[in-house]
Design a protein around this motif. Structure first.
Motif, short mmCIF file in Angstrom:
data_model
loop_
_atom_site.label_atom_id
_atom_site.label_comp_id
_atom_site.label_asym_id
_atom_site.label_seq_id
_atom_site.Cartn_x
_atom_site.Cartn_y
_atom_site.Cartn_z
N PHE A 174 0.76 -1.17 -0.13
CA PHE A 174 -0.07 -0.02 -0.05
C PHE A 174 1.01 1.23 0.08
CE2 PHE A 174 -3.61 -2.72 0.88
CZ PHE A 174 -4.69 -1.92 0.37
N ALA A 175 1.97 1.11 0.68
CA ALA A 175 2.87 2.22 0.86
C ALA A 175 3.25 2.75 -0.81
CB ALA A 175 3.94 2.24 1.57
N ARG A 176 3.72 1.69 -1.51
CA ARG A 176 4.13 1.68 -2.93
C ARG A 176 3.08 2.31 -3.76
NH1 ARG A 176 7.34 -2.40 -0.92
NH2 ARG A 176 5.84 -3.80 -1.17
N TRP A 177 2.08 1.90 -3.49
CA TRP A 177 0.70 2.47 -4.28
C TRP A 177 0.37 3.79 -3.95
CZ3 TRP A 177 -2.88 -2.31 -3.19
CH2 TRP A 177 -2.63 -3.45 -4.07
N LEU A 178 0.52 4.32 -2.73
CA LEU A 178 -0.15 5.52 -2.25
C LEU A 178 0.56 6.61 -2.19
CD1 LEU A 178 -2.58 4.03 0.45
CD2 LEU A 178 -3.05 4.58 -1.82
N PHE A 179 1.89 6.44 -1.60
CA PHE A 179 2.75 7.64 -1.22
C PHE A 179 4.04 7.87 -1.90
CE2 PHE A 179 1.09 5.49 3.03
CZ PHE A 179 0.08 6.53 3.05
N SER A 180 4.27 9.13 -2.12
CA SER A 180 5.43 9.53 -2.82
C SER A 180 6.72 9.09 -1.89
CB SER A 180 5.34 11.13 -2.95
OG SER A 180 6.77 11.53 -3.41
N LEU A 266 6.41 12.04 -9.36
CA LEU A 266 6.83 12.43 -8.02
C LEU A 266 5.89 11.74 -7.04
CD1 LEU A 266 6.76 16.38 -8.49
CD2 LEU A 266 8.61 14.82 -8.49
N GLN A 267 4.78 11.10 -7.42
CA GLN A 267 3.95 10.15 -6.55
C GLN A 267 3.13 8.92 -7.56
OE1 GLN A 267 0.55 10.09 -6.32
NE2 GLN A 267 0.05 11.54 -7.97
N PRO A 268 2.90 8.02 -7.04
CA PRO A 268 2.45 7.02 -7.66
C PRO A 268 0.96 7.10 -7.94
CG PRO A 268 2.71 6.42 -5.65
CD PRO A 268 2.99 7.74 -5.52
N LEU A 269 0.00 7.72 -7.40
CA LEU A 269 -1.31 7.58 -7.23
C LEU A 269 -1.77 8.16 -8.56
CD1 LEU A 269 -3.56 6.20 -5.49
CD2 LEU A 269 -3.94 8.60 -4.68
N HIS A 270 -2.45 7.71 -9.38
CA HIS A 270 -3.20 8.02 -10.47
C HIS A 270 -4.35 8.69 -10.11
CE1 HIS A 270 -5.64 7.93 -14.37
NE2 HIS A 270 -4.24 7.91 -14.87
N PRO A 324 8.40 -5.21 2.69
CA PRO A 324 8.29 -4.11 3.57
C PRO A 324 8.58 -2.64 2.80
CG PRO A 324 9.45 -5.80 4.69
CD PRO A 324 9.38 -6.25 3.39
N PRO A 325 8.11 -1.65 3.16
CA PRO A 325 8.36 -0.42 2.65
C PRO A 325 9.81 -0.18 2.73
CG PRO A 325 6.83 -0.20 4.51
CD PRO A 325 7.07 -1.47 4.40
N PRO A 326 10.30 0.78 1.86
CA PRO A 326 11.82 0.91 1.92
C PRO A 326 11.98 1.87 3.06
CG PRO A 326 10.76 2.15 -0.04
CD PRO A 326 9.61 1.17 0.47
N SER A 327 13.21 1.77 3.76
CA SER A 327 13.77 2.74 4.68
C SER A 327 14.69 3.29 4.34
CB SER A 327 13.81 1.75 5.90
OG SER A 327 14.75 1.23 5.86
N GLY A 328 14.91 4.59 4.88
CA GLY A 328 16.01 5.48 4.56
C GLY A 328 15.90 6.33 3.31
N LEU A 329 16.33 7.60 3.25
CA LEU A 329 16.21 8.60 1.87
C LEU A 329 16.63 7.94 0.94
CD1 LEU A 329 14.95 11.05 0.98
CD2 LEU A 329 17.08 12.09 1.56
N ARG A 330 17.87 7.23 1.00
CA ARG A 330 18.26 6.93 -0.37
C ARG A 330 17.31 5.81 -0.99
NH1 ARG A 330 24.62 5.46 -0.47
NH2 ARG A 330 24.66 7.78 -0.04
N SER A 331 17.35 4.74 -0.09
CA SER A 331 16.50 3.68 -0.82
C SER A 331 14.93 4.09 -1.33
CB SER A 331 16.13 2.71 0.25
OG SER A 331 15.56 3.00 1.44
N ARG A 332 14.37 5.11 -0.71
CA ARG A 332 13.02 5.68 -1.19
C ARG A 332 13.26 6.37 -2.37
NH1 ARG A 332 12.57 7.99 3.90
NH2 ARG A 332 12.16 10.14 2.80
#
Length: 345
Positions: A174-180, A266-270, A324-332
Motif C-alpha cells: 500500500f505504501a508503494r501504491w499510495l505515497f510519494s 513525483l508520486q504513484p497515485l493516478h 516491507p516499505p523501503p527505509s531511508g532516504l536513499r532507498s526511497r
C-alpha cells in the motif's frame, strides 16, 4: 480438497493460504516465494502456455483466481496482459480440464455509481467508474465471467466483490501504491490531510475475505457476494484515525494535483483512484451473511489501524508483492522517476 490459487503470494492470497491450512494447495505466482507448505508454480498468466495451466489444473477440486495487477510499477507487465489475457487463460484452462468449482475475485468497483450513502446489493448494475482503469478492468472481468458461465453451466462459479482489502502485512504494498517516495512514512499523522467533502470509505480485512472464500468452497455456494465491513469511515473519522488534521480541499483540485504529480513521477497515485474513492458504491453484505453465514471480524477502523501500524513498523513479508516499505532516504528515492510515471495508469 485440491485447490489451485492464482496470485497466491499477494494480499488476499497470503491470507487464504493461512485459512486453508491443512488443504492441498497449489499456488501460482509470477515470483513464487519460499514457502514449503505450498507447492508453488512460477506462472505469468499472460504468457504461460495453455498446456502448463492445464497440467496444474488437472484433478483440481477448485480454482481460486486472485491474480490481478492493481497498480503495477511502470516496468511491470502491462495491466491488460495480467488481468484480461491472464483471466482468459485461467477460464480456458478451467473449462478444458473440467474443474468443477471456480471462485474469482471481482470488486465493488465493478458496480455503477449509486446513491452516496446507500449500500447496494449484488443486483446493482455493473458498469464501473469511467475515470478508473481499475474499475473498468473489473467490469471487463465481470463480462468475461458472464460469457464463461453461459458457455460452462456445469462449473459452479462464485464471484466475490469486496471493497478495499487491507492487512498489516500489506503495508509495504500500500505504501508503494499510495505515497510519494519523498514522504517518509513516519510523517503520517503530522502532515495535513487534504480530504474532500463527502468522502466515505469501507474496508475489509484480508483474513475476512479469505474466510469468505473458505465458506464458499465449503458450502459449494455460487453467485456474487459483496464483502465489506458495514462500518463506513468519513473524512473526519479518517483524519482522527490517521492522526493528522483534515484540510478540506475540492476533489477537482486534488485530482488535478494528482494528475500533474503522477505524470511527473513525483508520486504513484493516478487520479483515477480518487474518482473511484469518491464514486464507488457502499456494499450491502446481506447475501454473504444469509448464504455463507459470513460476518467480518474486523471493522473498517480496525483494518485501517492495522495498516497504519504496519506502516509505522515497516511490516511486510518475504513474498515479493508484500515486501516491507523501503527505509531511508536513499532507498526511497530510487522509487522516483522524474518526468515519467512511477506506476501504470
Amino acid at each position: 480438497m485440491r485447490i489451485v490459487v492464482t496470485g497466491a503470494s499477494g494480499n488476499v492470497g497470503t491470507a487464504l493460504l493461512r485459512t486453508l491450512d491443512g488443504e492441498e494447495v497449489v499456488g501460482l505466482a509470477r515470483r513464487p516465494p519460499a514457502n514449503p507448505l505450498v507447492r508453488w508454480v512460477a506462472a505469468d498468466l499472460g504468457t504461460t502456455s495453455a498446456s502448463v495451466l492445464r497440467e496444474v489444473f488437472a484433478d483440481a477440486d477448485a480454482v481460486v483466481h486472485l491474480a490481478w495487477a492493481i497498480s503495477p510499477a511502470a516496468d511491470d507487465p502491462p495491466m491488460t496482459r495480467t488481468n484480461e489475457v491472464g483471466t482468459k487463460a485461467v477460464l480456458d484452462a478451467v473449462a478444458a480440464t473440467g474443474v468443477p468449482r471456480l471462485v474469482v475475485a471481482s470488486s465493488i468497483a465493478a458496480y455503477q455509481p449509486a446513491p452516496r450513502w446507500t449500500p447496494i446489493g449484488e443486483d446493482w448494475a455493473i458498469g464501473g467508474i469511467a475515470a478508473s482503469a481499475y474499475s473498468q478492468s473489473k467490469v471487463r472481468l465481470e463480462r468475461q465471467l458472464d460469457e464463461f458461465a453461459a458457455a460452462n453451466p456445469g462449473v459452479a462459479l462464485a464471484r466475490l466483490r469486496p471493497c478495499g482489502i487491507a492487512q498489516r502485512e500489506a503495508a509495504g504494498e500500500f505504501a508503494r501504491w499510495l505515497f510519494s517516495p519523498l514522504l517518509p512514512l513516519g510523517a503520517l499523522g503530522r502532515v495535513p490531510l487534504p480530504l474532500w467533502s463527502g468522502l466515505r470509505l469501507q474496508l475489509v480485512h484480508a483474513d475476512d475475505v479469505a474466510e469468505a472464500i473458505r465458506l464458499v468452497l465449503a458450502r459449494e455456494a455460487t453467485g456474487a457476494f459483496n464483502l465489506a465491513s458495514p462500518e463506513v469511515l468519513d473524512g473526519p473519522r479518517l483524519a482522527g484515525l490517521i492522526g493528522g488534521f483534515r484540510v478540506p480541499v475540492p476533489r477537482s483540485v486534488l485530482q488535478q494535483a494528482a494528475r500533474l504529480s503522477w505524470l511527473g513521477g513525483l508520486q504513484p497515485l493516478h487520479p483515477g483512484w480518487l474518482a473511484l474513492a469518491d464514486q464507488a458504491p457502499l456494499a450491502d453484505i446481506s447475501r454473504a451473511r444469509d448464504v455463507l453465514s459470513w460476518e467480518p471480524r474486523h471493522s473498517s477502523a480496525e483494518t485501517l489501524r492495522e495498516l497504519l501500524d504496519g506502516w509505522a513498523e515497516r511490516a511486510g513479508n518475504a513474498n515479493p508483492p508484500l515486501a516491507p516499505p523501503p527505509s531511508g532516504l536513499r532507498s526511497r528515492l530510487t522509487g522516483l522517476r522524474f518526468g515519467r510515471p512511477i506506476r501504470q495508469g
